[in-house]
Write a protein that holds these residues in place. Sequence first.
Motif, PDB file in Angstrom:
ATOM      1  N   ASP A 165      12.462  -3.344   5.030  1.00 24.60           N
ATOM      2  CA  ASP A 165      11.973  -3.778   3.721  1.00 24.60           C
ATOM      3  C   ASP A 165      10.809  -2.910   3.257  1.00 24.60           C
ATOM      4  O   ASP A 165      10.734  -2.526   2.078  1.00 24.60           O
ATOM      5  CB  ASP A 165      11.559  -5.242   3.776  1.00 24.60           C
ATOM      6  CG  ASP A 165      12.739  -6.174   4.004  1.00 24.60           C
ATOM      7  OD1 ASP A 165      13.877  -5.752   3.709  1.00 24.60           O
ATOM      8  OD2 ASP A 165      12.530  -7.308   4.486  1.00 24.60           O
ATOM      9  N   ALA A 166       9.899  -2.592   4.179  1.00 26.57           N
ATOM     10  CA  ALA A 166       8.749  -1.760   3.808  1.00 26.57           C
ATOM     11  C   ALA A 166       9.189  -0.346   3.443  1.00 26.57           C
ATOM     12  O   ALA A 166       8.688   0.241   2.472  1.00 26.57           O
ATOM     13  CB  ALA A 166       7.746  -1.725   4.963  1.00 26.57           C
ATOM     14  N   ALA A 167      10.140   0.205   4.208  1.00 29.17           N
ATOM     15  CA  ALA A 167      10.607   1.561   3.913  1.00 29.17           C
ATOM     16  C   ALA A 167      11.353   1.614   2.584  1.00 29.17           C
ATOM     17  O   ALA A 167      11.196   2.571   1.814  1.00 29.17           O
ATOM     18  CB  ALA A 167      11.516   2.049   5.046  1.00 29.17           C
ATOM     19  N   ARG A 168      12.156   0.606   2.297  1.00 31.77           N
ATOM     20  CA  ARG A 168      12.870   0.576   1.014  1.00 31.77           C
ATOM     21  C   ARG A 168      11.899   0.437  -0.151  1.00 31.77           C
ATOM     22  O   ARG A 168      12.086   1.061  -1.207  1.00 31.77           O
ATOM     23  CB  ARG A 168      13.872  -0.574   1.016  1.00 31.77           C
ATOM     24  CG  ARG A 168      15.129  -0.302   1.842  1.00 31.77           C
ATOM     25  CD  ARG A 168      16.001  -1.533   1.898  1.00 31.77           C
ATOM     26  NE  ARG A 168      17.280  -1.255   2.556  1.00 31.77           N
ATOM     27  CZ  ARG A 168      18.164  -2.192   2.875  1.00 31.77           C
ATOM     28  NH1 ARG A 168      17.919  -3.475   2.602  1.00 31.77           N
ATOM     29  NH2 ARG A 168      19.302  -1.863   3.465  1.00 31.77           N
ATOM     30  N   ALA A 169      10.867  -0.372   0.028  1.00 32.39           N
ATOM     31  CA  ALA A 169       9.872  -0.528  -1.039  1.00 32.39           C
ATOM     32  C   ALA A 169       9.137   0.790  -1.286  1.00 32.39           C
ATOM     33  O   ALA A 169       8.896   1.170  -2.442  1.00 32.39           O
ATOM     34  CB  ALA A 169       8.884  -1.634  -0.670  1.00 32.39           C
ATOM     35  N   ASP A 170       8.787   1.496  -0.210  1.00 28.92           N
ATOM     36  CA  ASP A 170       8.123   2.795  -0.370  1.00 28.92           C
ATOM     37  C   ASP A 170       9.023   3.794  -1.075  1.00 28.92           C
ATOM     38  O   ASP A 170       8.566   4.543  -1.949  1.00 28.92           O
ATOM     39  CB  ASP A 170       7.703   3.340   0.995  1.00 28.92           C
ATOM     40  CG  ASP A 170       6.521   2.586   1.583  1.00 28.92           C
ATOM     41  OD1 ASP A 170       5.861   1.851   0.826  1.00 28.92           O
ATOM     42  OD2 ASP A 170       6.281   2.720   2.802  1.00 28.92           O
ATOM     43  N   HIS A 209      11.757  -6.164   8.892  1.00 26.94           N
ATOM     44  CA  HIS A 209      10.475  -5.977   8.184  1.00 26.94           C
ATOM     45  C   HIS A 209      10.216  -4.494   7.913  1.00 26.94           C
ATOM     46  O   HIS A 209       9.780  -4.123   6.810  1.00 26.94           O
ATOM     47  CB  HIS A 209       9.343  -6.565   9.020  1.00 26.94           C
ATOM     48  CG  HIS A 209       7.974  -6.297   8.463  1.00 26.94           C
ATOM     49  ND1 HIS A 209       7.506  -6.908   7.322  1.00 26.94           N
ATOM     50  CD2 HIS A 209       6.982  -5.459   8.881  1.00 26.94           C
ATOM     51  CE1 HIS A 209       6.287  -6.476   7.054  1.00 26.94           C
ATOM     52  NE2 HIS A 209       5.947  -5.590   7.988  1.00 26.94           N
ATOM     53  N   ARG A 210      10.479  -3.636   8.900  1.00 24.64           N
ATOM     54  CA  ARG A 210      10.292  -2.198   8.694  1.00 24.64           C
ATOM     55  C   ARG A 210      11.231  -1.668   7.614  1.00 24.64           C
ATOM     56  O   ARG A 210      10.839  -0.814   6.803  1.00 24.64           O
ATOM     57  CB  ARG A 210      10.548  -1.453  10.003  1.00 24.64           C
ATOM     58  CG  ARG A 210       9.514  -1.730  11.094  1.00 24.64           C
ATOM     59  CD  ARG A 210       9.880  -0.995  12.377  1.00 24.64           C
ATOM     60  NE  ARG A 210       8.939  -1.291  13.454  1.00 24.64           N
ATOM     61  CZ  ARG A 210       9.073  -0.859  14.716  1.00 24.64           C
ATOM     62  NH1 ARG A 210      10.123  -0.100  15.030  1.00 24.64           N
ATOM     63  NH2 ARG A 210       8.181  -1.168  15.623  1.00 24.64           N
TER      64      ARG A 210
END
Length: 548
Positions: free
Chosen positions: A160-165, A157-158
């Motif tokens: 995915d969030a970092a890649r999206a940012d 989950h972390r």
Amino acid sequence: MRQDAKRQLRFIDAPFVALGPSGVAIRDRLKHLTPEDDKVLRLVGEHLGHLASRDLAARCRDGLEHSADTWAARKQGLTGASSSRWAGSITKATHDQWALSRRCQLAHIQSLEAGIRTLEHRLSQPLGEKGTKKTPGGYRSRSEWFQKTRRLAILEHRLDAARADRQAGVVHVVRGGRRLLNTRHNLAEAQLTEAEWRDRWEAARWFLAADGESGKRYGNETIRVTPDGEVSIKLPAPLAGLANARHGRYVLASKIAFAHRGQEWADRIENNRAVAYRIHLDVQRGRWYLTASWQRPVVRTIPLDTARAAGMIGVDTNADHFAAYRLDVHGNPVGDPHRFFYDLSGTAAHRDAQIRHAITRLLHWTKGCGVAAIGIEDLDFTAEKTREKHGRRKRFRQLISGIPTGRLKARLVSMAAETGLSIVAVDPAYTSMWGEEHWRKPLTVPRRKMSRHDAAGIAIGRRALGHPIRRRTAPPHDDRSDRRGHRTVQAGPGARGREETRPPVTERAHDARARTGNTGTRATSRTSRTVRDVRSDQAWVQDSLLLT
């Protein structure tokens, strides 16, 4: 198949001479400031810090859509509330901070990916499966396996969030520092009151830094320091009424006198070369400091052969000391090992002072030995600090995390350049293991105790000199009978495979029989004759100056 054939040695990079420093920073205290000086500095820092916070927020909103036009628009908006030069310094600092956050974001993504790969591999192994030195095994219990599946979901989950940012150009930056911000929630543990924390937080968010300009008077028009040490500041437009000198400037009562590199600084400002200045407040001590910095051409390194001409000092970096050993040009250890201890507990300032003190003693000893270079490992523990790789080995993770690899390399290179010494960086592969195996025991005598780290220093120095680490020379026997065992020899510098383990005598004899077609099954006296023939055919070169 012998054991060494199963574990192939990884490729060892060639040693190289590290580049010299590309910048200089010196600092001095602003003493004898009047209450009015303190008031003006606080007002200017608070006002410019507010503008810097606004500019950083605007830069983060631009994200990947940033362009030269948006930069010019932001600078123009800041100019009216400060000045053109203050606006340029603020926008440049903002871009540097945003770029640093992007690099840290990429490093965080790579760390998450490495942790996820490790978890997926270990979860795919059977329970209790033992691992190897390169690949970890399975988990020890069903409960631990279940907890790691939850840990894997959290990391995914972390990630995915970092890649999206990162794809959207979003960064997370805290002006003043995230560590200080989190301290607000643990004031009792930090032994701070809310008022004390607030003072530190506000001081950390002030902005009192100005870039230099070549060709301008004394190299900086915004924060100017004259050769006699007078410090003056160009006040922002809203605070121009506080000026005590012409052209909206405020002259401080303090005089600056740089004790370190003062002559180099004076030569720059007298020739109107660019010097950047930063003024900051140490809230704990209640002292103001001024830091001067400038760039200079990268110091050209000497050729590697020149650095090796007078021998080498091999240094092994550890969590609490440097283990150093002097080697002559032939790779032989000279004298006794030296250790330079430091204590990395306490505050960051204390740790930094300990590192500088240990490096200073190391450099002085090196100069006294008449050696022109220091060999050190090119360490990088970024991939070794992960929680998933070492699991319960918390003490080992703390150990490698405590070794100041990045700060050490930067400090050592810059300080060595000032003393006329060069730094030879070597590949750290197998230095501790081969040093322990080949150098610790033969150099241990009743009057000299050798540690594993001292032996690693010898291995590092030999690799920096271009010599093989492993010793293969044994003293001659009193007779040549096979019962005395074969005598090993040292591979020459140009021999292929000289860093590989030499196969045992029995295996070389077996290979010789296979080449000659002799496939006899009886282990008679013919075996010893074959062993002697094979040993006599080895094309090894013995250096007469190697330690025996």
